[in-house]
Structure formats: C-alpha cells, structure tokens
Design an enzyme around this catalytic site. Structure first.
Site, PDB file in Angstrom:
ATOM      1  N   THR A 193      45.068 -67.830 -10.858  1.00 59.34           N
ATOM      2  CA  THR A 193      44.612 -66.888 -11.860  1.00 59.34           C
ATOM      3  C   THR A 193      44.378 -67.788 -13.050  1.00 59.34           C
ATOM      4  O   THR A 193      45.308 -68.383 -13.501  1.00 59.34           O
ATOM      5  CB  THR A 193      45.760 -65.943 -12.081  1.00 59.34           C
ATOM      6  N   ASN A 377      56.406 -68.624  -6.448  1.00 58.80           N
ATOM      7  CA  ASN A 377      55.810 -67.337  -6.074  1.00 58.80           C
ATOM      8  C   ASN A 377      56.837 -66.319  -5.604  1.00 58.80           C
ATOM      9  O   ASN A 377      56.611 -65.125  -5.690  1.00 58.80           O
ATOM     10  CB  ASN A 377      54.739 -67.554  -5.004  1.00 58.80           C
TER      11      ASN A 377
END
Length: 382
Positions: A193, A377
C-alpha cells in the site's frame, strides 16, 4: 512507524521548503496509538496537480475521488489519513470522503474538486467521520510542521521515514522538488500500500505535469515489488505551486521542460527505491530464494518461465552479481559458486536474466521475503 528499523534504511535527508506548500499534522486517533495520523497540506491558489493511481479493480473511495478530480488539474489541499484505508466500505466510505472534502473546501474557500484525499491502513472499516472531523479541526489549528513530521504521519508499517529531493534549472531559475512516500508491504508493479506526494515550486501546465509523471511512473513505481500484492489505495500525486519565477512550462518543448522531466524521474526513482528498502521484514535490496543466501539459479529459471511473457528455455542466460551461472539453457561448465555466494551475503543484490529474445531491457527493484514479513502482517490489525 513500527517494528525494528529496516537494515536497508537510509537517513532522512535535508529537504528545502517549497513555496506555496504548508503542511500540518494532527491526531485523529484512527487507531489506538499515540501519534499524528492525519495530514493536511495546504497549497497555494493556482497549484497544478497530476496523479497516478492503483490498477486494482477494488479501489478505495479516496482513489475514486482523486481520479474524478484530477482532470480539472487544480489543487488547494491534500488530506491523508493513516491507520484506516477506508477501502471496501461502500456508501459509508464514500460519505466519509465527501465529508472530508466538503469540510476542507469550506475552510479554504475552494472547490471540492481541489481537495485531494488518501487513506492507508486496515481495509474494510469505514473511516470514522467524527475522528476525521476532529482531526481536521486540529490540523487547521496546528502550526505548520516539518517534512519529517508529515512523512511520519502518513506511515503505517513503515520502519523509517522516506523522503527525497532534487532540483532542476528552468532557464536561469532553479526549481526545487521534494517527495515524501509511505509503503512497506502490499507492494507490486502497477503502482506499488503505497502513497507518494511530490511538491515543487515549478510553474507547469497540469497536462504536461501529468505526461511527465506518467512517464516517470512507468520506469520507477511500476518497476518495484515486495510481495506481488497490488493495493486498493495506491496513489502518487504531484503538486506544482507555480511560485518559482519562470515562464510556465506548457509543452515538452518549453525551455527547461526536459530538465524538469529528468528531475521528476530521478525523484520518483529515489522514492521507489526507498519503498523497496523498507519492504516488510526485508534484509536485502535486489535489482532483479534470496533471503536464504542460496545461489539457486533454478528459481530464476522458474520465475522467467511463469512470467507469462515470451521465453525460450535454450536461449536463457542468468548472472548473479555479474557472474554468469547459466547460459544457453544450461549451467556454465566449471562455474565457481564461491563469488556468487559471497555476493548474496551482501545487502544489495544484482540478478540478471537474458532471455535471448529481442532488444528490449528493463530493471526491476525488489527485496527478499523473510520471517519478518510474516510477523509484521500477523499483527497488522492490532
């Protein structure tokens, strides 16, 4: 910023002020953290804007807003929310974007289409309007901040603040360019992102700025990958305030346009490299099985074969760190693995593949995937 700093981190550079750019940051508290997470950049009237956005088929409402506003080519403000991507949020997400642009345009007395927005963070949770509104109020009341403060405020899983600068001569006038960027995971070609913002005091027509940014993007942001994931929110915007005293660049043939285009491309390349250097858990910067430092050229053969592009097995040659390990589809006879193994223990790795077809060439920058990627993550939403 989060987690331990990437071993590939570069120090934050000295950045010049850009006339017509006034950044502010504030705490909207989109997540339970003690940091600024809302950024508001005020831009001088007459600022030109250009942008490139994600190729994802599930873009965020912020990306859709930017796409609709870019054609009119004028900007007065940028708002970035960190900690909440506002993506896959339906009507509530769109309503939140409308509230943000309406609030800022009313405050500045400009058109809503002159307010550009981005959001980054967790997908699937609508941007809370009460927090966004309170954050905007605080940002408007705040004193102007430093480039470092702005860069810190747009980050999420980034481990170090990423920014770059360059300059160009337009006639006898020097114009400055500054870029700040965030991105560490969910990075793949076709906008990696990743959110990036470029500011310059150059005077340039929006259409020309768009042409130059598109060209720069193709060879920089579209040539990096961390994990092959293309985000819903990727956006790079360039703002030219026109405060420098030189004739406005109207076409690529304008005096100084080639110098500005080269500077913009250089800035984008610097920013793209910084994103790869901060790949989640990364330990190696790779100029295309690397984390394990194994000279396994078979993995490169595999990657070429699955790329979906023309390839001929018996024409393929591969080099690691300049050492040819395979040629014409077979391992090089008498190949000594020692120098290759030594190269792979370094932090900057060069892998070259010659497919033996055509005359084209391309460079891609990536990083290794380590156990750190899994760790980062695993706790991203907490």
């Amino acid at each position: 910023m989060s987690h331990s700093v990437s071993p590939l981190a570069l120090p934050f550079p000295q950045l010049p002020a850009i006339a017509g750019v006034t950044p502010h940051v504030a705490r909207a508290r989109y997540k339970d953290w003690d940091r600024c997470d809302l950024s508001l950049v005020e831009l001088a009237p007459g600022t030109a804007v250009a942008g490139v956005t994600t190729t994802s088929k599930c873009p965020s409402p912020e990306v859709e807003w930017c796409r609709s506003a870019l054609p009119q080519g004028s900007a007065r403000a940028l708002v970035v929310s960190a900690g909440n991507a506002n993506a896959f949020t339906g009507g509530k997400g769109r309503d939140a974007v409308q509230m943000v642009v309406d609030t800022v345009s009313a405050q500045l007395g400009c058109a809503a289409q002159e307010v550009f927005v981005s959001a980054t963070g967790v997908i699937g949770v609508p941007l809370p309007q009460d927090k966004a509104r309170a954050g905007l109020d605080a940002a408007f009341a705040a004193a102007p901040c430093s480039w470092r403060d702005l860069t810190d405020a747009i980050g999420t899983t980034d481990t170090f603040a990423k920014a770059a600068t360059t300059s160009a001569m337009i006639g006898d006038r020097r114009v400055e360019l500054v870029g700040v960027i965030k991105g560490s995971g969910m990075i793949a070609p076709d906008m990696a992102t990743m959110l990036g913002y470029i500011f310059t005091d150059a005077a340039i027509a929006p259409a020309l700025l768009q042409q130059m940014l598109g060209a720069a993007n193709r060879n920089t942001f579209n040539c990096i990958t961390v994990d092959s994931d293309t985000s819903t929110s990727d956006t790079v915007l360039a703002f030219a305030t026109g405060q420098a005293d030189h004739p406005r660049l109207e076409t690529i043939d304008s005096v100084g346009a080639d110098a500005f285009a080269a500077a913009l491309a250089d800035l984008c390349r610097q920013l793209a490299h910084l994103v790869v250097r901060d790949g989640e858990g990364a330990s190696k910067f790779i100029k295309t099985a690397i984390a394990g430092e194994d000279a396994n050229w078979g993995r490169v053969v595999m990657a070429v074969g699955k790329a979906g592009e023309p390839a001929e097995r018996d024409l393929l040659s591969i080099r690691f760190g300049g050492v040819e390990v395979a040629a014409q589809g077979v391992v090089v006879e008498g190949y000594d693995e020692a120098p290759v193994a030594a190269h792979l223990k370094g932090q900057e790795i060069l892998v070259e593949a010659d497919i033996g077809l055509g005359q084209g060439r391309a460079t891609v920058w990536t990083c290794d995937l380590t156990h750190g990627y899994i760790s980062i993550n695993a706790d991203y939403r907490s």
